[in-house]
Design a protein around this motif. Structure first.
Motif, short mmCIF file in Angstrom:
data_model
loop_
_atom_site.label_atom_id
_atom_site.label_comp_id
_atom_site.label_asym_id
_atom_site.label_seq_id
_atom_site.Cartn_x
_atom_site.Cartn_y
_atom_site.Cartn_z
N ALA A 62 0.82 -1.21 0.00
CA ALA A 62 0.00 0.00 0.00
C ALA A 62 0.85 1.26 0.00
O ALA A 62 0.40 2.32 -0.42
CB ALA A 62 -0.93 -0.01 1.22
N GLN A 63 2.10 1.13 0.48
CA GLN A 63 3.00 2.28 0.56
C GLN A 63 3.81 2.41 -0.74
O GLN A 63 4.04 1.42 -1.44
CB GLN A 63 3.96 2.13 1.73
N PRO A 64 4.28 3.61 -1.05
CA PRO A 64 5.11 3.78 -2.25
C PRO A 64 6.49 3.16 -2.08
O PRO A 64 6.97 2.97 -0.96
CB PRO A 64 5.22 5.30 -2.39
N ILE A 65 7.12 2.85 -3.21
CA ILE A 65 8.49 2.35 -3.19
C ILE A 65 9.39 3.32 -3.94
O ILE A 65 8.96 4.04 -4.83
CB ILE A 65 8.60 0.93 -3.79
N THR A 66 10.67 3.31 -3.55
CA THR A 66 11.62 4.26 -4.13
C THR A 66 13.04 3.76 -3.91
O THR A 66 13.27 2.80 -3.18
CB THR A 66 11.45 5.66 -3.47
N SER A 67 13.98 4.40 -4.55
CA SER A 67 15.41 4.28 -4.27
C SER A 67 16.04 5.59 -4.69
O SER A 67 15.71 6.14 -5.75
CB SER A 67 16.04 3.11 -5.02
N GLY A 68 16.94 6.12 -3.87
CA GLY A 68 17.40 7.49 -4.04
C GLY A 68 18.44 7.69 -5.13
O GLY A 68 19.38 6.91 -5.27
N ILE A 69 18.28 8.77 -5.88
CA ILE A 69 19.27 9.21 -6.87
C ILE A 69 20.37 9.93 -6.09
O ILE A 69 20.12 10.93 -5.42
CB ILE A 69 18.62 10.16 -7.90
N THR B 68 14.19 6.83 -11.70
CA THR B 68 13.05 7.70 -12.01
C THR B 68 11.90 6.90 -12.61
O THR B 68 10.74 7.08 -12.23
CB THR B 68 13.47 8.80 -12.99
N ASP B 69 12.21 5.99 -13.52
CA ASP B 69 11.18 5.22 -14.22
C ASP B 69 10.51 4.19 -13.31
O ASP B 69 9.36 3.79 -13.58
CB ASP B 69 11.77 4.50 -15.43
N ASN B 70 11.18 3.77 -12.26
CA ASN B 70 10.67 2.65 -11.46
C ASN B 70 10.20 3.04 -10.06
O ASN B 70 9.60 2.21 -9.37
CB ASN B 70 11.73 1.56 -11.36
N SER B 71 10.43 4.26 -9.62
CA SER B 71 10.03 4.68 -8.29
C SER B 71 8.67 5.37 -8.33
O SER B 71 8.33 6.07 -9.28
CB SER B 71 11.07 5.67 -7.72
N ASP B 72 7.89 5.17 -7.26
CA ASP B 72 6.60 5.83 -7.14
C ASP B 72 6.77 7.30 -6.76
O ASP B 72 6.00 8.16 -7.20
CB ASP B 72 5.74 5.13 -6.08
N ILE B 73 7.75 7.57 -5.89
CA ILE B 73 8.10 8.93 -5.50
C ILE B 73 9.59 9.11 -5.75
O ILE B 73 10.35 8.14 -5.73
CB ILE B 73 7.75 9.22 -4.03
N ILE B 74 10.01 10.33 -5.99
CA ILE B 74 11.42 10.61 -6.28
C ILE B 74 12.14 10.95 -4.98
O ILE B 74 11.70 11.82 -4.22
CB ILE B 74 11.56 11.78 -7.27
N THR B 75 13.24 10.25 -4.72
CA THR B 75 14.08 10.58 -3.58
C THR B 75 15.50 10.80 -4.08
O THR B 75 15.92 10.24 -5.09
CB THR B 75 14.06 9.46 -2.52
N PHE B 76 16.22 11.68 -3.37
CA PHE B 76 17.59 11.98 -3.79
C PHE B 76 18.43 12.34 -2.58
O PHE B 76 17.92 12.67 -1.51
CB PHE B 76 17.61 13.09 -4.84
N HIS B 77 19.77 12.28 -2.76
CA HIS B 77 20.74 12.64 -1.74
C HIS B 77 21.56 13.83 -2.23
O HIS B 77 21.92 13.89 -3.39
CB HIS B 77 21.70 11.47 -1.46
N MET B 78 21.86 14.75 -1.31
CA MET B 78 22.67 15.89 -1.71
C MET B 78 23.31 16.51 -0.48
O MET B 78 22.63 17.03 0.40
CB MET B 78 21.80 16.93 -2.43
N TYR B 79 24.63 16.46 -0.44
CA TYR B 79 25.40 16.97 0.70
C TYR B 79 26.19 18.23 0.32
O TYR B 79 27.29 18.43 0.80
CB TYR B 79 26.35 15.90 1.22
N GLU C 255 20.00 7.25 -12.87
CA GLU C 255 18.91 8.19 -12.64
C GLU C 255 17.68 7.82 -13.47
O GLU C 255 16.55 7.89 -12.97
CB GLU C 255 19.37 9.62 -12.96
N GLU C 256 17.89 7.43 -14.70
CA GLU C 256 16.76 7.05 -15.55
C GLU C 256 16.04 5.83 -14.98
O GLU C 256 14.80 5.80 -14.90
CB GLU C 256 17.23 6.75 -16.97
N PHE C 257 16.80 4.83 -14.55
CA PHE C 257 16.18 3.63 -14.01
C PHE C 257 15.37 3.94 -12.75
O PHE C 257 14.22 3.51 -12.60
CB PHE C 257 17.24 2.56 -13.70
#
Length: 363
Positions: free
Chosen positions: A223-230, A242-253, A238-240
């Motif tokens: 029921a919850q969205p799935i993701t993996s961070g760019i 983006t195309d396969n995640s329900d929501i977009i997550t990313f890391h930036m330091y 990034e393309e993979f």
């Protein structure tokens, strides 16, 4: 009277809607469904969480060291300043040692988080390692090597299982068992399937497992969205994701300017966005610069981390004992081990920006 936070009321409503919407396995959520989910959320503001007592995530979950009391005390700090979500790596080795124990312990962790009005984003796999420990072993973990950033950090499931596809059947069992157990649990914010895939000395050899874990998750259809961070400049990755995640997550330091450019690029993809790793004071990734920007743009925020402890993440990446005492600003973490703030002004700002900590009374 039972106390329940506004976060929980929103999630319970969302869960009912999601469960009656019909299954659409093996494909990402539509953008409309993703926004329907996100628009019922408060602004998500939390941390990447590992207890101060844990030198790695194996120690967090292991039978020899798991401490509900310590976790409860640390998450109280989050509740006090209105933070409402945590991201946390699960450890396959602990599951493999005793699946029933691991699922029960994950449930205990969710119970603690619920008491503090905190949603959880569990992570199945993690490629990162900062020392020689690339294949986790259950049991009591080594003590920190003073002056070495994340000395005993243990990836999950470990490099040997990642690259040996003969072992992937065991990992499929782990992913599907855990996800099926909690697939309708309103305390789960989202599933992060793989933290920083390819961030290891094997690099491209993480791809088979990355592709498979998305397939396994779609077969469960939680029921919850799935993701993996760019997490890096890599067009293929990034393309993979983006195309396969329900929501977009990313890391930036990085500093505010670079973070804004990444944020704008992520939001342009047309889905809800959460920055699931940030804050690096030596790299000018500051709470005062970044967090208000995320809130203004309704981008979720999960900085690293909460209470400084055995991981020694106050040190910069790559710091080693032979370099001598580090005297610069803390890289990560908001609180000292005694629960006093590293920077009171940061805590005051977080409290002023945070939402979702208020509660209402229900019969």
């Amino acid at each position: 009277m039972k106390k329940i936070s506004k976060v929980w009321m929103s999630i319970v409503l969302l869960s009912i809607i999601s469960l009656t919407a019909g299954a659409q396995a093996a494909q990402p959520w539509s953008k409309e469904k993703a926004w329907s989910w996100y628009n019922r959320m408060p602004w998500l503001n939390g941390v990447n969480y590992i207890p101060a007592y844990a030198v790695n995530y194996t120690a967090m979950w292991d039978k020899t060291t798991f401490s509900a009391k310590a976790i409860d005390g640390e998450l109280q700090l989050m509740e006090d300043i209105g933070m409402n979500c945590v991201r946390v790596v699960m450890q396959h080795a602990v599951y493999a040692d005793d699946p029933k124990y691991f699922k029960k312990t994950l449930g205990r962790f969710l119970d603690i988080c619920e008491r503090h009005g905190i949603l959880v984003m569990p992570i199945f796999f993690d490629d990162c390692a900062f020392g020689v420990n690339t294949d986790p072993v259950v049991g009591r973990q080594p003590e920190p090597l003073k002056g070495w950033y994340a000395w005993a950090w243990s990836p999950s499931p470990g490099y040997t299982m990642v690259v040996d596809e003969r072992e992937h059947g065991k990992l499929e069992t782990y992913v599907k068992d855990v996800m099926k157990t909690f697939r309708n649990d309103v305390r789960i914010l989202a599933w992060d399937l793989y933290n920083e895939p390819t961030n290891s000395r094997f690099s491209e050899r993480s791809w088979p497992l990355l592709r498979k874990v998305f397939q396994w998750a779609r077969e469960v259809n939680p029921a919850q969205p799935i993701t993996s961070g760019i997490w890096k400049e890599n067009a293929k990755l990034e393309e993979f994701l983006t195309d396969n995640s329900d929501i977009i997550t990313f890391h930036m330091y990085a500093d505010k300017e670079v973070t804004r450019k990444w944020m704008d690029r992520m939001t342009a993809k047309g889905r809800p966005v959460i920055c699931t790793e940030w804050m690096n004071r030596p790299q000018k990734s500051f709470v005062a610069d970044i967090m208000p920007m995320f809130k203004e743009n309704r981008v979720g925020s999960m900085l690293w981390g909460l209470v400084n402890g055995k991981t020694q993440t106050d040190l910069p990446w790559g710091h080693r004992p032979e370099q001598g005492a580090y005297e610069g600003p803390w890289q990560h973490d908001l609180y000292h081990g005694d629960h006093t703030p590293y920077d009171v002004k940061e805590i005051e700002l977080i409290k002023s920006l945070s939402t979702g900590s208020a509660s209402t009374s229900l019969p």
